[in-house]
Write an enzyme that holds these catalytic residues in place. Structure first.
Site, PDB file in Angstrom:
ATOM      1  CE1 TYR A 142      33.449 109.466 -38.370  1.00 50.06           C
ATOM      2  CE2 TYR A 142      35.104 110.084 -39.997  1.00 50.06           C
ATOM      3  CZ  TYR A 142      34.025 110.413 -39.203  1.00 50.06           C
ATOM      4  OH  TYR A 142      33.517 111.699 -39.234  1.00 50.06           O
ATOM      5  CG  ASP A 237      35.402 104.973 -46.552  1.00 47.72           C
ATOM      6  OD1 ASP A 237      36.055 105.733 -47.281  1.00 47.72           O
ATOM      7  OD2 ASP A 237      34.833 105.351 -45.502  1.00 47.72           O
ATOM      8  CE  LYS A 265      40.486 111.918 -43.951  1.00 53.59           C
ATOM      9  NZ  LYS A 265      39.709 110.797 -43.480  1.00 53.59           N
TER      10      LYS A 265
HETATM   11  C1  LIG Z   1      38.130 110.919 -43.191  1.00 58.72           C
HETATM   12  C2  LIG Z   1      37.288 109.744 -43.568  1.00 58.72           C
HETATM   13  C3  LIG Z   1      35.950 109.870 -43.939  1.00 58.72           C
HETATM   14  C4  LIG Z   1      35.200 111.175 -43.844  1.00 58.72           C
HETATM   15  O1  LIG Z   1      35.710 112.141 -44.700  1.00 58.72           O
HETATM   16  P1  LIG Z   1      35.362 113.692 -44.395  1.00 58.72           P
HETATM   17  O2  LIG Z   1      35.994 114.397 -45.550  1.00 58.72           O
HETATM   18  O3  LIG Z   1      35.972 114.002 -43.080  1.00 58.72           O
HETATM   19  O4  LIG Z   1      33.893 113.805 -44.377  1.00 58.72           O
HETATM   20  C5  LIG Z   1      35.287 108.756 -44.386  1.00 58.72           C
HETATM   21  N1  LIG Z   1      35.890 107.563 -44.448  1.00 58.72           N
HETATM   22  C6  LIG Z   1      37.178 107.392 -44.087  1.00 58.72           C
HETATM   23  C7  LIG Z   1      37.801 106.049 -44.197  1.00 58.72           C
HETATM   24  C8  LIG Z   1      37.918 108.469 -43.617  1.00 58.72           C
HETATM   25  O5  LIG Z   1      39.177 108.271 -43.213  1.00 58.72           O
END
Ligand SMILES: *Cc1c(COP(=O)(O)O)cnc(C)c1O
Length: 427
Positions: A142, A237, A265
């Site tokens: 994701y 990511d 995060k």
């Molecule tokens: C949470 C997450 C996102 C998206 O971040 P948001 O702040 O919710 O837009 C993208 N990549 C990873 C790996 C994530 O865990």
């Protein structure tokens, strides 16, 4: 009727599904969401006065727990001076320096407001830098809700992607190629077919959004090699894993240098902040230094920078990760032992302070394994834990986070609840 239930009914009349982000609605566990009143340390309290030990941590950011005094103090001092200027502030330099110090592959960084914005920007930069259009992403990873990521593998022999959401144009979906997580051969096939068109490979080095599935070292090294051979940009990511599994991110655990890294995060310390960064030659292509456009009214917002910077400073103190990881390892090992001892048809994956119990027998090393999980059993497990004061993410396919604020007593209490709930389900 509980106050949470009343509020949820009100919320549904003014917000789609009653929430501002879908998973919060508790849909996959068939319950109504709790409205939260407050949090302190590892504990949250709902609007009906019930307390829970929280293992969601706002989906990852709260590595220090809720309402950490030092973070709150720095945010309030900063707020007293004004909340936003849309002009440079010194805190932006200080957090950039801190990120660059902690994440060794990052020479320069751009702050944004969410993980989604970071990944959307990173692939634009990779496309602009390489002057290519296609990206490779992995099934089950994701990267936020950007159009280019809401894509699944096309059917049949077609390697071109298909949208997973209405509103994503097929023409854009065709620029996203889907490979199998931990399946290097599937990536090699895509490079053989499309190599000269591939701008970037984007991957969660430790997947945390199909449950927790660590990338195998040879898989991630193979991605590094393929990107080098084909002149593609490797994007890690690390929105979830950054500052979570190691102060230098998952890339420091594996000893692999991506070209670009997306972070989020923890980097915002519970306020909306995220970032992308990496090699200087690539980052210098970003406007206004270079021609690739990316901007934001609230990017580098002083309050978010204050919360993020203070959080990064605290987690950089000597012994922080040793203490957190030791506590978390004990917790996960106890669950592992219990599963083995009782021969439960479950599987546990964890890396330092993030982990996930899969309701599936046997190892989970890719998306195909993860989706075999028994989500009905998970829903029973979730509901029973909630009833016992333990708040985990309301989905099989999410991570559980241990924070520095969890006390040994809270962890032991939780272990006892998990064991009793599993015995009720299986014995
Ligand atoms: C949470 C997450 C996102 C998206 O971040 P948001 O702040 O919710 O837009 C993208 N990549 C990873 C790996 C994530 O865990």
């Amino acid at each position: 009727m509980s106050k949470s239930k009343q509020l949820f009914e009100q919320a549904k009349t003014v917000m789609p599904g009653g929430v501002n982000s879908p998973v919060r609605a508790f849909g996959s566990v068939g319950l109504d969401p709790l409205f939260i009143e407050s949090g302190k340390g590892a504990t949250i309290r709902d609007v009906d006065g019930n307390e829970y030990i929280d293992y969601v941590g706002s989906w990852g950011p709260l590595i220090l727990g809720h309402a950490h005094e030092e973070v709150l103090d720095f945010v309030s001092q900063t707020a007293a001076k004004g909340t936003s200027f849309g002009a440079p502030v010194e805190l932006e330099i200080r957090i950039a320096e801190q990120i660059i110090k902690m994440v060794s592959s990052v020479d320069m960084v751009r702050m944004v407001n969410s993980g989604t914005e970071a990944t959307m920007s990173a692939i634009r930069v990779a496309r602009g830098f390489t002057r290519r259009n296609k990206i490779v992403k992995f099934e089950g990873c994701y990267h936020g809700h950007g159009d280019s990521f809401l894509i699944k593998a096309g059917s049949g022999a077609l390697t071109l992607g298909e949208p997973t959401s209405p509103g994503v144009p097929q023409a854009l979906a065709e620029q996203t190629l889907i490979a199998g997580y931990n399946d290097l051969a599937s990536v090699e096939r895509l490079f053989n077919q499309h190599g000269v068109d591939i701008a970037a490979v984007i991957v969660e080095p430790i997947a945390g959004n199909m449950g927790v599935i660590p990338g195998r070292a040879d898989f991630l090294q193979g991605l590094r090699r393929l990107c080098d051979e084909h002149g593609s940009v490797l994007i890690f990511d690390e929105v979830m894993t950054g500052f979570r599994v190691h102060p230098g991110g998952a890339q420091a655990l594996y000893g692999i240098k991506p070209d670009l890294t997306t972070m989020g995060k923890i980097i915002g310390g519970g306020l909306p902040a995220a970032a992308y960064g990496g090699k200087k030659e690539i980052m210098l292509q970003v406007a206004p230094a270079g021609p690739i456009y990316q901007a934001g009214t609230l990017s580098g917002n002083p309050l978010a920078m204050a919360a993020g910077l203070k959080t990064l400073e605290i987690i950089s103190r000597p012994g922080f990760y040793e203490a957190l990881n030791q506590k978390a390892q004990h917790f996960f090992k106890e669950i592992e032992k219990f599963i083995a001892q009782e021969k439960l048809p479950l599987s546990l994956n964890y890396v330092n302070s993030m982990g996930c119990v899969f309701f599936k027998d046997g190892a989970v090393s890719g998306y195909a394994d993860a989706v075999q999980s028994d989500t009905e059993q998970f829903a029973r497990y979730f509901g029973a834990l909630l009833g016992r004061g333990v708040y985990i993410a309301p989905s099989q396919f999410e991570a559980l986070f241990i924070s520095a604020a969890h006390t040994p007593e809270q962890l032991d209490f939780t272990l006892a609840q998990i064991q009793e709930v599993l015995m009720k389900i299986y014995k």
